[in-house]
Motif scaffolding. Structure first.
Motif, mmCIF file in Angstrom:
data_model
loop_
_atom_site.group_PDB
_atom_site.id
_atom_site.type_symbol
_atom_site.label_atom_id
_atom_site.label_comp_id
_atom_site.label_asym_id
_atom_site.label_seq_id
_atom_site.Cartn_x
_atom_site.Cartn_y
_atom_site.Cartn_z
ATOM 1 N N GLY A 148 0.818 -1.213 0.000
ATOM 2 C CA GLY A 148 0.000 0.000 0.000
ATOM 3 C C GLY A 148 0.850 1.260 0.000
ATOM 4 N N ARG A 149 0.224 2.366 0.337
ATOM 5 C CA ARG A 149 0.939 3.650 0.325
ATOM 6 C C ARG A 149 1.834 3.754 1.555
ATOM 7 N NH1 ARG A 149 0.060 8.738 2.246
ATOM 8 N NH2 ARG A 149 -1.999 8.231 3.091
ATOM 9 N N LEU A 150 3.092 4.097 1.314
ATOM 10 C CA LEU A 150 4.091 4.172 2.378
ATOM 11 C C LEU A 150 4.904 5.444 2.245
ATOM 12 C CD1 LEU A 150 5.495 0.517 2.183
ATOM 13 C CD2 LEU A 150 3.821 1.362 3.840
ATOM 14 N N ARG A 151 5.568 5.790 3.327
ATOM 15 C CA ARG A 151 6.563 6.865 3.319
ATOM 16 C C ARG A 151 7.864 6.297 3.850
ATOM 17 N NH1 ARG A 151 5.123 11.687 6.619
ATOM 18 N NH2 ARG A 151 4.344 10.108 8.078
ATOM 19 N N GLY A 152 8.959 6.690 3.213
ATOM 20 C CA GLY A 152 10.226 6.135 3.632
ATOM 21 C C GLY A 152 11.376 7.100 3.439
ATOM 22 N N VAL A 153 12.511 6.745 4.008
ATOM 23 C CA VAL A 153 13.729 7.545 3.915
ATOM 24 C C VAL A 153 14.719 6.838 3.002
ATOM 25 C CG1 VAL A 153 15.679 8.524 5.176
ATOM 26 C CG2 VAL A 153 13.397 8.506 6.221
ATOM 27 N N ALA A 154 15.224 7.571 2.034
ATOM 28 C CA ALA A 154 16.287 7.069 1.158
ATOM 29 C C ALA A 154 17.571 7.797 1.549
ATOM 30 C CB ALA A 154 15.938 7.308 -0.304
ATOM 31 N N VAL A 155 18.417 7.131 2.294
ATOM 32 C CA VAL A 155 19.628 7.748 2.832
ATOM 33 C C VAL A 155 20.624 8.012 1.706
ATOM 34 C CG1 VAL A 155 21.585 7.450 4.403
ATOM 35 C CG2 VAL A 155 19.298 6.651 5.082
ATOM 36 N N GLY A 156 21.099 9.259 1.641
ATOM 37 C CA GLY A 156 22.096 9.641 0.653
ATOM 38 C C GLY A 156 21.557 9.825 -0.752
ATOM 39 N N ALA A 157 20.227 9.862 -0.912
ATOM 40 C CA ALA A 157 19.644 9.930 -2.253
ATOM 41 C C ALA A 157 19.910 11.254 -2.959
ATOM 42 C CB ALA A 157 18.143 9.681 -2.175
ATOM 43 N N ARG A 158 20.285 12.304 -2.204
ATOM 44 C CA ARG A 158 20.528 13.611 -2.827
ATOM 45 C C ARG A 158 21.995 13.841 -3.133
ATOM 46 N NH1 ARG A 158 18.464 17.520 1.350
ATOM 47 N NH2 ARG A 158 18.922 19.112 -0.232
ATOM 48 N N ARG A 159 22.828 12.867 -2.830
ATOM 49 C CA ARG A 159 24.238 13.010 -3.159
ATOM 50 C C ARG A 159 24.452 12.829 -4.658
ATOM 51 N NH1 ARG A 159 25.373 9.541 1.739
ATOM 52 N NH2 ARG A 159 25.838 11.018 3.408
ATOM 53 N N PRO A 160 25.449 13.504 -5.231
ATOM 54 C CA PRO A 160 25.676 13.432 -6.690
ATOM 55 C C PRO A 160 25.848 12.013 -7.213
ATOM 56 C CG PRO A 160 26.974 15.208 -5.725
ATOM 57 C CD PRO A 160 26.384 14.450 -4.573
ATOM 58 N N LYS A 161 26.505 11.168 -6.458
ATOM 59 C CA LYS A 161 26.737 9.796 -6.905
ATOM 60 C C LYS A 161 25.919 8.798 -6.087
ATOM 61 C CE LYS A 161 31.377 10.691 -8.711
ATOM 62 N NZ LYS A 161 32.797 10.292 -8.697
ATOM 63 N N SER A 162 24.678 9.155 -5.834
ATOM 64 C CA SER A 162 23.795 8.290 -5.055
ATOM 65 C C SER A 162 23.534 6.981 -5.790
ATOM 66 C CB SER A 162 22.469 9.004 -4.793
ATOM 67 O OG SER A 162 21.487 8.094 -4.350
ATOM 68 N N ARG A 163 23.427 5.905 -5.018
ATOM 69 C CA ARG A 163 23.132 4.598 -5.605
ATOM 70 C C ARG A 163 21.710 4.523 -6.146
ATOM 71 N NH1 ARG A 163 22.698 4.031 -0.133
ATOM 72 N NH2 ARG A 163 20.822 2.974 0.707
ATOM 73 N N ASN A 213 11.233 -1.375 -8.671
ATOM 74 C CA ASN A 213 11.219 -2.481 -7.717
ATOM 75 C C ASN A 213 11.985 -1.967 -6.504
ATOM 76 O OD1 ASN A 213 10.066 -5.073 -7.601
ATOM 77 N ND2 ASN A 213 12.086 -6.025 -7.607
ATOM 78 N N ALA A 214 11.379 -2.015 -5.334
ATOM 79 C CA ALA A 214 11.992 -1.414 -4.149
ATOM 80 C C ALA A 214 12.236 -2.467 -3.073
ATOM 81 C CB ALA A 214 11.094 -0.313 -3.596
ATOM 82 N N TRP A 215 13.362 -2.296 -2.382
ATOM 83 C CA TRP A 215 13.671 -3.108 -1.207
ATOM 84 C C TRP A 215 13.703 -2.175 -0.004
ATOM 85 C CZ3 TRP A 215 15.460 -4.007 -6.027
ATOM 86 C CH2 TRP A 215 15.417 -5.312 -6.518
ATOM 87 N N PHE A 216 12.954 -2.496 1.018
ATOM 88 C CA PHE A 216 12.859 -1.622 2.178
ATOM 89 C C PHE A 216 12.572 -2.455 3.427
ATOM 90 C CE2 PHE A 216 8.802 -1.908 -0.006
ATOM 91 C CZ PHE A 216 7.906 -2.209 1.009
ATOM 92 N N TYR A 217 12.806 -1.850 4.572
ATOM 93 C CA TYR A 217 12.465 -2.525 5.830
ATOM 94 C C TYR A 217 11.845 -1.519 6.783
ATOM 95 C CZ TYR A 217 17.012 -0.656 7.362
ATOM 96 O OH TYR A 217 18.074 0.163 7.653
ATOM 97 N N GLU A 218 11.141 -2.045 7.766
ATOM 98 C CA GLU A 218 10.367 -1.204 8.672
ATOM 99 C C GLU A 218 10.689 -1.580 10.111
ATOM 100 O OE1 GLU A 218 5.681 0.162 9.200
ATOM 101 O OE2 GLU A 218 6.199 -1.626 8.053
ATOM 102 N N ARG A 219 10.957 -0.572 10.922
ATOM 103 C CA ARG A 219 11.161 -0.789 12.348
ATOM 104 C C ARG A 219 9.849 -0.560 13.090
ATOM 105 N NH1 ARG A 219 16.760 2.729 13.030
ATOM 106 N NH2 ARG A 219 18.089 1.381 11.749
ATOM 107 N N GLU A 220 9.604 -1.349 14.118
ATOM 108 C CA GLU A 220 8.330 -1.292 14.821
ATOM 109 C C GLU A 220 8.055 0.074 15.433
ATOM 110 O OE1 GLU A 220 7.960 -4.408 17.612
ATOM 111 O OE2 GLU A 220 8.096 -6.023 16.132
ATOM 112 N N THR A 221 9.075 0.761 15.859
ATOM 113 C CA THR A 221 8.882 2.042 16.555
ATOM 114 C C THR A 221 8.953 3.247 15.621
ATOM 115 O OG1 THR A 221 11.254 2.127 17.070
ATOM 116 C CG2 THR A 221 9.797 1.111 18.705
ATOM 117 N N ARG A 222 9.123 3.001 14.323
ATOM 118 C CA ARG A 222 9.260 4.101 13.370
ATOM 119 C C ARG A 222 8.083 4.116 12.392
ATOM 120 N NH1 ARG A 222 14.757 5.590 13.153
ATOM 121 N NH2 ARG A 222 15.572 5.376 15.266
#
Length: 246
Positions: free
Chosen positions: A31-46, A58-67
């Protein structure tokens, strides 16, 4: 924290900190989610261009219970719609698709029909460069999937058939009436608008677009967007911009 994999469509992104991005996306399985992509604004981001708005990934992500935010670990590009957004009109149309999706779909509730609808609409705009039919189709099926589409074949009061006749929608959009039964506060829906609804409910968007259907009465799209705004209890920010292009 098991990593989840899912097809997804990026809706919007926002700067977060110095180098990260906050990503709103529609996952096919989550469903609809919100997430953080660490380092995505860097010039050579992965992440490269995989986080552009309305990109199919295709996305790979994980979720912490308290976040509340998931952590996006990796993305694979499946289809880009960046080139399709070069003109002002198509850019606004894609913005409307993202805004409506964010507005009507709750978080963490998977909806495969809604996912397929959004992807099909993006592809239709990309293939044809036209927005009138795809936006009307998207709005119609958003309303129908939400359970907000009133019966259109017959007058809600007397049961008279509406095919080929002018119809009148109640102020809240919950019912449609014939000339004789219309309430004082009602808006007209032309026979042409009613006629165009039927094939959009029966046929896939790809088939309609391939058949050369492109003219959609503005009143039909406005009626459907009014229903979306009423049930969402908020105005769509991109709607006035879309109306300027019509």
């Amino acid at each position: 924290m098991p990593v989840r994999e899912s097809e997804a469509i990026v809706l919007r992104t926002y700067p977060l900190g110095e180098a990260d991005k906050l990503v709103s996306f529609l996952s096919r399985s989550e469903g609809r989610l919100r997430g953080v992509a660490v380092g995505a604004r860097r010039p050579k981001s992965r992440f490269g261009s995989t986080l552009e708005p309305l990109t199919y990934i295709n996305a790979w992500f994980y979720e912490r219970e308290t976040r509340q935010l998931v952590r996006i670990r990796e993305c694979e590009l499946l289809e880009s719609f960046l080139d399709a957004q070069r003109s002002y009109t198509t850019n606004v149309a894609f913005g409307l698709l993202a805004e409506v999706t964010e507005t009507v779909l709750p978080e963490h509730e998977a909806s495969d029909p809604a996912f397929r609808l959004l992807l099909a609409t993006c592809r239709a705009i990309k293939r044809t460069g036209r927005v009138a039919l795809p936006i009307a189709y998207f709005a119609l099926w958003t309303v129908r999937l939400g359970g907000w589409l009133p019966p259109l074949e017959r007058c809600s009061r007397c049961g008279r058939g509406m095919l080929g006749r002018a119809a009148w929608a109640s102020d809240d959009g919950s019912a449609v009436f014939c000339d004789e039964c219309r309430p004082t506060a009602a808006r007209a829906i032309s026979p042409e608008a009613l006629r165009q609804i039927q094939p959009m409910l029966r046929e896939p968007l790809e088939k309609l677009a391939a058949a050369g259907e492109s003219r959609v009465p503005a009143e039909l799209t406005n009626f459907l967007l009014d229903l979306i705004e009423r049930h969402a209890e908020r105005k769509l920010n991109t709607r006035p911009m879309l109306e300027l292009t019509q």
